[in-house]
Design a protein around this motif. Sequence first.
Motif, PDB file in Angstrom:
ATOM      1  N   UNK A 130      -5.636  -1.822  -5.206  1.00 15.60           N
ATOM      2  CA  UNK A 130      -4.691  -2.136  -6.277  1.00 15.60           C
ATOM      3  C   UNK A 130      -4.915  -3.590  -6.679  1.00 15.60           C
ATOM      4  N   UNK A 131      -3.949  -4.174  -7.354  1.00 16.96           N
ATOM      5  CA  UNK A 131      -4.110  -5.556  -7.812  1.00 16.96           C
ATOM      6  C   UNK A 131      -4.077  -6.519  -6.621  1.00 16.96           C
ATOM      7  N   UNK A 132      -4.917  -7.544  -6.695  1.00 13.94           N
ATOM      8  CA  UNK A 132      -4.942  -8.550  -5.633  1.00 13.94           C
ATOM      9  C   UNK A 132      -3.774  -9.515  -5.760  1.00 13.94           C
ATOM     10  N   UNK A 147      -8.946  -6.848  -8.850  1.00 10.42           N
ATOM     11  CA  UNK A 147      -8.923  -5.425  -8.528  1.00 10.42           C
ATOM     12  C   UNK A 147      -9.068  -4.515  -9.727  1.00 10.42           C
ATOM     13  N   UNK A 148      -9.153  -5.069 -10.946  1.00 12.97           N
ATOM     14  CA  UNK A 148      -9.274  -4.256 -12.153  1.00 12.97           C
ATOM     15  C   UNK A 148      -8.430  -4.852 -13.264  1.00 12.97           C
ATOM     16  N   UNK A 149      -8.316  -4.114 -14.352  1.00 12.88           N
ATOM     17  CA  UNK A 149      -7.455  -4.520 -15.456  1.00 12.88           C
ATOM     18  C   UNK A 149      -6.198  -3.668 -15.412  1.00 12.88           C
ATOM     19  N   UNK A 187      -7.260   0.004 -15.049  1.00 10.57           N
ATOM     20  CA  UNK A 187      -8.439   0.372 -15.841  1.00 10.57           C
ATOM     21  C   UNK A 187      -8.167   1.582 -16.722  1.00 10.57           C
ATOM     22  N   UNK A 188      -6.969   1.601 -17.313  1.00  7.24           N
ATOM     23  CA  UNK A 188      -6.601   2.651 -18.256  1.00  7.24           C
ATOM     24  C   UNK A 188      -6.058   3.921 -17.642  1.00  7.24           C
ATOM     25  N   UNK A 224      -7.260   6.641   7.429  1.00 14.73           N
ATOM     26  CA  UNK A 224      -7.730   5.532   6.620  1.00 14.73           C
ATOM     27  C   UNK A 224      -7.228   4.212   7.203  1.00 14.73           C
ATOM     28  N   UNK A 225      -8.083   3.200   7.134  1.00 19.08           N
ATOM     29  CA  UNK A 225      -7.724   1.836   7.494  1.00 19.08           C
ATOM     30  C   UNK A 225      -8.544   0.939   6.579  1.00 19.08           C
ATOM     31  N   UNK A 226      -7.888   0.119   5.764  1.00 17.38           N
ATOM     32  CA  UNK A 226      -8.608  -0.574   4.699  1.00 17.38           C
ATOM     33  C   UNK A 226      -7.960  -1.921   4.386  1.00 17.38           C
ATOM     34  N   UNK A 227      -8.755  -2.895   4.009  1.00 17.92           N
ATOM     35  CA  UNK A 227      -8.243  -4.185   3.539  1.00 17.92           C
ATOM     36  C   UNK A 227      -9.278  -4.821   2.630  1.00 17.92           C
ATOM     37  N   UNK A 228      -8.830  -5.764   1.799  1.00 22.48           N
ATOM     38  CA  UNK A 228      -9.785  -6.505   0.988  1.00 22.48           C
ATOM     39  C   UNK A 228     -10.374  -7.632   1.836  1.00 22.48           C
ATOM     40  N   UNK A 229     -11.539  -8.095   1.430  1.00 24.16           N
ATOM     41  CA  UNK A 229     -12.236  -9.147   2.162  1.00 24.16           C
ATOM     42  C   UNK A 229     -12.123 -10.473   1.429  1.00 24.16           C
ATOM     43  N   UNK A 230     -12.511 -11.527   2.110  1.00 25.18           N
ATOM     44  CA  UNK A 230     -12.369 -12.870   1.559  1.00 25.18           C
ATOM     45  C   UNK A 230     -13.188 -13.069   0.287  1.00 25.18           C
ATOM     46  N   UNK A 231     -14.248 -12.314   0.109  1.00 24.92           N
ATOM     47  CA  UNK A 231     -15.075 -12.450  -1.090  1.00 24.92           C
ATOM     48  C   UNK A 231     -14.642 -11.499  -2.208  1.00 24.92           C
ATOM     49  N   UNK A 232     -13.519 -10.816  -2.024  1.00 28.06           N
ATOM     50  CA  UNK A 232     -13.009  -9.925  -3.060  1.00 28.06           C
ATOM     51  C   UNK A 232     -13.485  -8.497  -2.961  1.00 28.06           C
TER      52      UNK A 232
END
Length: 290
Positions: A130-132, A147-149, A187-188, A224-232
């Motif tokens: 989703x959005x950062x 994370x998108x528009x 993203x629409x 599921x196990x997920x996260x964003x990383x420092x580089x996006x």
Amino acid sequence: MNSVQIVAYLRRLGAARPARPTAEALRELHLLHLRTIPFENLSIHLGEEIVLEEKRLLDKVVGAGRGGFCYELNGAFAALLTALGFGVTPLAGRVYGDEGRLGIPYDHLALLVRTVDGGEWLADVGFGAHSHYPLAFAERGDQPDPGGTFRVTAAGPDAAGVRGAAGAGGGEGGDGTVAGDVDVLRDGRPQYRLEVRPRVLGDFTAGAWWHSTSPSSHFTQSLVCSRITEDGGRITLSGRTFKVSAADGSREERELERDEEVLAVYRERFGIELDRVPTVRNLRNTNRNG
């Protein structure tokens, strides 16, 4: 939430306590939360009870170093933000599924956050990809994000032809806020629909129970196990498949054959210590036989 818990929560995020509850402070906390505390549904498959009470959520997310799904992550984040002086209102959402169908009531928990420097923000650290950063709640144009528009729009009629109910303001207020159900698009494509009526954490108990126990819930059908990383980018462990997605869209994945490899990824990449590898519970057969 007491001062010890606040310090421990901020320490896990790697954040300093903000001097004031501003929009910039919210942006930083939001991003750090997504980088640090994973979106995960492991409790469902480890047979752990999910209790939507502030103390239990903080014990899990802060004390045990775990993550969770929307009710847990946004529930815990709401407690932190409130303790730091932000104005926080939980909102109920229904997630768009196949063919544009809306999910169950109380399908999702998101947060409407008010800051001292004005404006209202949609904060959501519990929706996976989703959005950062928080989204401006009253803005109806495109909102670019790593994370998108994204776009927040007035909701149209649902499948029954019913339009979203207006809030207490009865439409658009003079301060620019909008009272009425909204759709959140990425993203629409519509992601979820939010009611603007204020809720409390306990209102989401039935939704959390359904997602934790129903064989029709996607949370009971997979791990599921997920996260964003420092580089996006993003890292995700789905069962035994470990996926690494870079910010430029490139992606790698590999299968983890040994239990030791799986537990090491949980520990080293997500900060989660487990004594056994979780496996998907076959709830369809359980319900059929029980």
